[in-house]
Write a protein that holds these residues in place. Sequence first.
Motif, PDB file in Angstrom:
ATOM      1  N   UNK A  35       0.460  -1.437  -0.187  1.00 33.36           N
ATOM      2  CA  UNK A  35      -0.329   0.345  -0.203  1.00 33.36           C
ATOM      3  C   UNK A  35       1.276   1.552   0.056  1.00 33.36           C
ATOM      4  N   UNK A  36       2.240   0.832   1.194  1.00 37.19           N
ATOM      5  CA  UNK A  36       2.751   2.340   0.447  1.00 37.19           C
ATOM      6  C   UNK A  36       3.403   3.394  -0.637  1.00 37.19           C
ATOM      7  N   UNK A  37       3.743   1.626  -1.074  1.00 37.92           N
ATOM      8  CA  UNK A  37       4.403   2.509  -2.308  1.00 37.92           C
ATOM      9  C   UNK A  37       3.514   2.079  -3.266  1.00 37.92           C
ATOM     10  N   UNK A  38       2.246   1.560  -3.469  1.00 36.67           N
ATOM     11  CA  UNK A  38       1.147   2.444  -4.286  1.00 36.67           C
ATOM     12  C   UNK A  38       0.782   3.636  -3.483  1.00 36.67           C
ATOM     13  N   UNK A  39       0.856   4.072  -2.809  1.00 37.99           N
ATOM     14  CA  UNK A  39       0.876   5.679  -2.991  1.00 37.99           C
ATOM     15  C   UNK A  39       1.930   6.131  -2.747  1.00 37.99           C
ATOM     16  N   UNK A  40       2.906   6.056  -2.653  1.00 37.09           N
ATOM     17  CA  UNK A  40       3.870   6.434  -3.942  1.00 37.09           C
ATOM     18  C   UNK A  40       3.921   6.640  -4.995  1.00 37.09           C
ATOM     19  N   UNK A  41       3.640   5.433  -5.395  1.00 33.72           N
ATOM     20  CA  UNK A  41       3.428   5.562  -7.178  1.00 33.72           C
ATOM     21  C   UNK A  41       2.045   6.584  -7.645  1.00 33.72           C
ATOM     22  N   UNK A  42       1.310   6.694  -6.773  1.00 36.39           N
ATOM     23  CA  UNK A  42       0.210   7.268  -7.001  1.00 36.39           C
ATOM     24  C   UNK A  42       0.266   8.977  -7.106  1.00 36.39           C
ATOM     25  N   UNK A  43       1.653   9.647  -6.407  1.00 34.43           N
ATOM     26  CA  UNK A  43       1.795  11.025  -6.083  1.00 34.43           C
ATOM     27  C   UNK A  43       2.612  10.854  -7.223  1.00 34.43           C
ATOM     28  N   UNK A  44       3.347  10.527  -7.274  1.00 33.90           N
ATOM     29  CA  UNK A  44       4.187   9.883  -8.944  1.00 33.90           C
ATOM     30  C   UNK A  44       3.087   9.893 -10.612  1.00 33.90           C
ATOM     31  N   UNK A  45       2.191   9.701 -10.567  1.00 32.26           N
ATOM     32  CA  UNK A  45       1.171   9.824 -11.372  1.00 32.26           C
ATOM     33  C   UNK A  45       0.527  10.989 -11.558  1.00 32.26           C
TER      34      UNK A  45
END
Length: 255
Positions: A35-45
């Motif tokens: 989930x943390x990794x997904x939040x980071x990727x979403x922020x980059x997106x």
Amino acid sequence: MPGGSIYVQPDEKYTGSSPQWWYEKFWREDAPNRRRSRYVKAAVGFVIGVALALRFDLAAASPFAGLIMAGIVAGGDWFLDWRSFHATAVWRGARRGEAITGKMLRRSLSRLGYSVLDGRAIRGQASIDHLVIGPGGLWIIDNESWSPDTEIACYGGRLFFGEKYGSKTAKPLVETAEAFAELLTRETRIPVTITPMLAVHCGLLPKGGIVLAEGLTLLKPRLAAKVIKSAEGVVLSDEQIEVLARTAARELQRT
């Protein structure tokens, strides 16, 4: 597999310290990290979406573009995680491989004149999951699954599962194909040969999803019908298919 079940049964293998039990345990424990990794990727997106909007002079819509891109990235990341876990379902005992493959075979082949018989055996001998009879010939198909990190490959004509030889898997299935062909030829007087296949539900197949080794074709379940349909020429007439299917249904024991 010939002579027995190919699936991990609901016994001690699925409890305690089995590979399947540890796999699910680590998967659940790693959920916060994913989930943390997904939040980071979403922020980059989000940043990329805003940048693209500004690049095309859409400053007023930049927050919406960022949110849309963030949603796409997060959704895509979730889907990849889900697909990775779902691919181990048969190995973990959550689904039955023969049900998956049988459905795929019938959906792709029935309308083309192929007959698909599930769960057949020569009385007192080996059994198979699927027998396919159609214009292109005959096939037997079994289902199997290995751990997600098991590499399945052919080296020097030999079948390997990781560092282990695969002859104990290939030879019985090849012999079963020969036994089925002998029985059907004898009972129908129609000379036939049968091609053995193994649908691999979990394990690492090479690019293309097919391995040919020791007389056996190992492939992803979704490719089985495609390989069958690609058989060259028409070797059996409609009448012969009907006779073979009727004889197989009568002479081969249901499992």
